[in-house]
Design a protein around this motif. Structure first.
Motif, PDB file in Angstrom:
ATOM      1  N   ASN A 147      33.435  38.365  40.007  1.00 57.90           N
ATOM      2  CA  ASN A 147      32.545  39.423  39.544  1.00 57.90           C
ATOM      3  C   ASN A 147      33.215  40.366  38.558  1.00 57.90           C
ATOM      4  O   ASN A 147      32.562  40.904  37.665  1.00 57.90           O
ATOM      5  CB  ASN A 147      31.976  40.196  40.732  1.00 57.90           C
ATOM      6  CG  ASN A 147      30.934  39.379  41.469  1.00 57.90           C
ATOM      7  OD1 ASN A 147      30.076  38.765  40.848  1.00 57.90           O
ATOM      8  ND2 ASN A 147      31.022  39.331  42.782  1.00 57.90           N
TER       9      ASN A 147
ATOM     10  N   ILE B 213      32.973  38.560  35.220  1.00 51.15           N
ATOM     11  CA  ILE B 213      31.601  38.635  34.705  1.00 51.15           C
ATOM     12  C   ILE B 213      31.336  40.008  34.092  1.00 51.15           C
ATOM     13  O   ILE B 213      30.803  40.119  32.989  1.00 51.15           O
ATOM     14  CB  ILE B 213      30.575  38.331  35.826  1.00 51.15           C
ATOM     15  CG1 ILE B 213      30.663  36.851  36.225  1.00 51.15           C
ATOM     16  CG2 ILE B 213      29.163  38.686  35.392  1.00 51.15           C
ATOM     17  CD1 ILE B 213      29.891  36.507  37.490  1.00 51.15           C
ATOM     18  N   ALA B 214      31.730  41.056  34.793  1.00 52.97           N
ATOM     19  CA  ALA B 214      31.507  42.420  34.295  1.00 52.97           C
ATOM     20  C   ALA B 214      32.285  42.669  33.011  1.00 52.97           C
ATOM     21  O   ALA B 214      31.745  43.241  32.051  1.00 52.97           O
ATOM     22  CB  ALA B 214      31.904  43.439  35.367  1.00 52.97           C
ATOM     23  N   LYS B 215      33.533  42.249  32.961  1.00 51.85           N
ATOM     24  CA  LYS B 215      34.342  42.442  31.753  1.00 51.85           C
ATOM     25  C   LYS B 215      33.745  41.682  30.572  1.00 51.85           C
ATOM     26  O   LYS B 215      33.694  42.195  29.453  1.00 51.85           O
ATOM     27  CB  LYS B 215      35.784  41.991  31.988  1.00 51.85           C
ATOM     28  CG  LYS B 215      36.586  42.946  32.833  1.00 51.85           C
ATOM     29  CD  LYS B 215      38.001  42.431  33.040  1.00 51.85           C
ATOM     30  CE  LYS B 215      38.815  43.390  33.869  1.00 51.85           C
ATOM     31  NZ  LYS B 215      40.199  42.925  34.061  1.00 51.85           N
ATOM     32  N   ASP B 216      33.304  40.452  30.816  1.00 47.87           N
ATOM     33  CA  ASP B 216      32.694  39.658  29.742  1.00 47.87           C
ATOM     34  C   ASP B 216      31.439  40.337  29.208  1.00 47.87           C
ATOM     35  O   ASP B 216      31.193  40.354  28.003  1.00 47.87           O
ATOM     36  CB  ASP B 216      32.355  38.253  30.227  1.00 47.87           C
ATOM     37  CG  ASP B 216      33.586  37.392  30.472  1.00 47.87           C
ATOM     38  OD1 ASP B 216      34.683  37.779  30.007  1.00 47.87           O
ATOM     39  OD2 ASP B 216      33.442  36.342  31.120  1.00 47.87           O
ATOM     40  N   ARG B 217      30.627  40.903  30.087  1.00 49.97           N
ATOM     41  CA  ARG B 217      29.409  41.599  29.651  1.00 49.97           C
ATOM     42  C   ARG B 217      29.742  42.846  28.834  1.00 49.97           C
ATOM     43  O   ARG B 217      29.151  43.099  27.794  1.00 49.97           O
ATOM     44  CB  ARG B 217      28.560  41.998  30.853  1.00 49.97           C
ATOM     45  CG  ARG B 217      27.847  40.856  31.492  1.00 49.97           C
ATOM     46  CD  ARG B 217      27.002  41.334  32.644  1.00 49.97           C
ATOM     47  NE  ARG B 217      26.365  40.219  33.320  1.00 49.97           N
ATOM     48  CZ  ARG B 217      25.717  40.319  34.452  1.00 49.97           C
ATOM     49  NH1 ARG B 217      25.610  41.497  35.056  1.00 49.97           N
ATOM     50  NH2 ARG B 217      25.165  39.260  34.996  1.00 49.97           N
ATOM     51  N   ILE B 218      30.677  43.623  29.321  1.00 50.44           N
ATOM     52  CA  ILE B 218      31.043  44.864  28.630  1.00 50.44           C
ATOM     53  C   ILE B 218      31.653  44.557  27.270  1.00 50.44           C
ATOM     54  O   ILE B 218      31.236  45.105  26.252  1.00 50.44           O
ATOM     55  CB  ILE B 218      32.026  45.697  29.484  1.00 50.44           C
ATOM     56  CG1 ILE B 218      31.294  46.241  30.712  1.00 50.44           C
ATOM     57  CG2 ILE B 218      32.638  46.820  28.662  1.00 50.44           C
ATOM     58  CD1 ILE B 218      32.205  46.853  31.750  1.00 50.44           C
ATOM     59  N   TRP B 219      32.649  43.678  27.225  1.00 51.22           N
ATOM     60  CA  TRP B 219      33.314  43.369  25.962  1.00 51.22           C
ATOM     61  C   TRP B 219      32.418  42.560  25.031  1.00 51.22           C
ATOM     62  O   TRP B 219      32.573  42.614  23.818  1.00 51.22           O
ATOM     63  CB  TRP B 219      34.643  42.670  26.213  1.00 51.22           C
ATOM     64  CG  TRP B 219      35.630  43.631  26.780  1.00 51.22           C
ATOM     65  CD1 TRP B 219      36.002  43.754  28.082  1.00 51.22           C
ATOM     66  CD2 TRP B 219      36.331  44.653  26.071  1.00 51.22           C
ATOM     67  NE1 TRP B 219      36.906  44.784  28.232  1.00 51.22           N
ATOM     68  CE2 TRP B 219      37.127  45.349  27.005  1.00 51.22           C
ATOM     69  CE3 TRP B 219      36.384  45.049  24.743  1.00 51.22           C
ATOM     70  CZ2 TRP B 219      37.950  46.405  26.660  1.00 51.22           C
ATOM     71  CZ3 TRP B 219      37.204  46.106  24.408  1.00 51.22           C
ATOM     72  CH2 TRP B 219      37.972  46.766  25.354  1.00 51.22           C
ATOM     73  N   GLY B 220      31.456  41.834  25.579  1.00 47.22           N
ATOM     74  CA  GLY B 220      30.502  41.089  24.771  1.00 47.22           C
ATOM     75  C   GLY B 220      29.611  42.008  23.953  1.00 47.22           C
ATOM     76  O   GLY B 220      29.113  41.622  22.887  1.00 47.22           O
ATOM     77  N   GLN B 221      29.402  43.225  24.431  1.00 48.18           N
ATOM     78  CA  GLN B 221      28.574  44.190  23.706  1.00 48.18           C
ATOM     79  C   GLN B 221      29.174  44.532  22.350  1.00 48.18           C
ATOM     80  O   GLN B 221      28.460  44.835  21.406  1.00 48.18           O
ATOM     81  CB  GLN B 221      28.394  45.476  24.525  1.00 48.18           C
ATOM     82  CG  GLN B 221      27.640  45.290  25.817  1.00 48.18           C
ATOM     83  CD  GLN B 221      26.196  44.916  25.583  1.00 48.18           C
ATOM     84  OE1 GLN B 221      25.527  45.506  24.754  1.00 48.18           O
ATOM     85  NE2 GLN B 221      25.725  43.927  26.303  1.00 48.18           N
TER      86      GLN B 221
ATOM     87  N   GLN C  23      27.738  42.904  19.129  1.00 44.10           N
ATOM     88  CA  GLN C  23      26.387  43.189  18.649  1.00 44.10           C
ATOM     89  C   GLN C  23      26.430  44.133  17.454  1.00 44.10           C
ATOM     90  O   GLN C  23      27.200  45.088  17.421  1.00 44.10           O
ATOM     91  CB  GLN C  23      25.543  43.788  19.761  1.00 44.10           C
ATOM     92  CG  GLN C  23      25.294  42.824  20.898  1.00 44.10           C
ATOM     93  CD  GLN C  23      24.372  43.400  21.938  1.00 44.10           C
ATOM     94  OE1 GLN C  23      23.734  44.417  21.728  1.00 44.10           O
ATOM     95  NE2 GLN C  23      24.294  42.742  23.072  1.00 44.10           N
TER      96      GLN C  23
END
Length: 66
Positions: A24, A27-35, A38
């Motif tokens: 988890n 997953i959280a790090k990937d979501r945050i850094w994926g931003q 954009q």
């Protein structure tokens, strides 16, 4: 080692963790850094840096025109 010292065993005397922290966290790090990829985030970053960093002559002139 602590289980032996305190004479308990995970899953038997004490429940196992409900979530997988390593999974988890990834997953959280990937979501945050994926931003950061954009376009809207990149534009906002540029605006924040412009607003909160040392003024350049060019920016000072643009502000006076507004």
């Amino acid at each position: 080692m602590e289980q032996e010292i305190y004479n308990f065993h995970l899953g038997k005397d004490y429940p196992l963790p409900i979530i997988d922290y390593e999974k988890n966290t990834k997953i959280a790090k990937d979501r945050i850094w994926g931003q950061r990829k954009q376009e809207a985030v990149k534009n906002e970053k540029a605006g924040i840096l412009e607003k909160h960093t040392i003024q350049t002559k060019e920016r000072a002139v643009r502000k006076k025109r507004k």
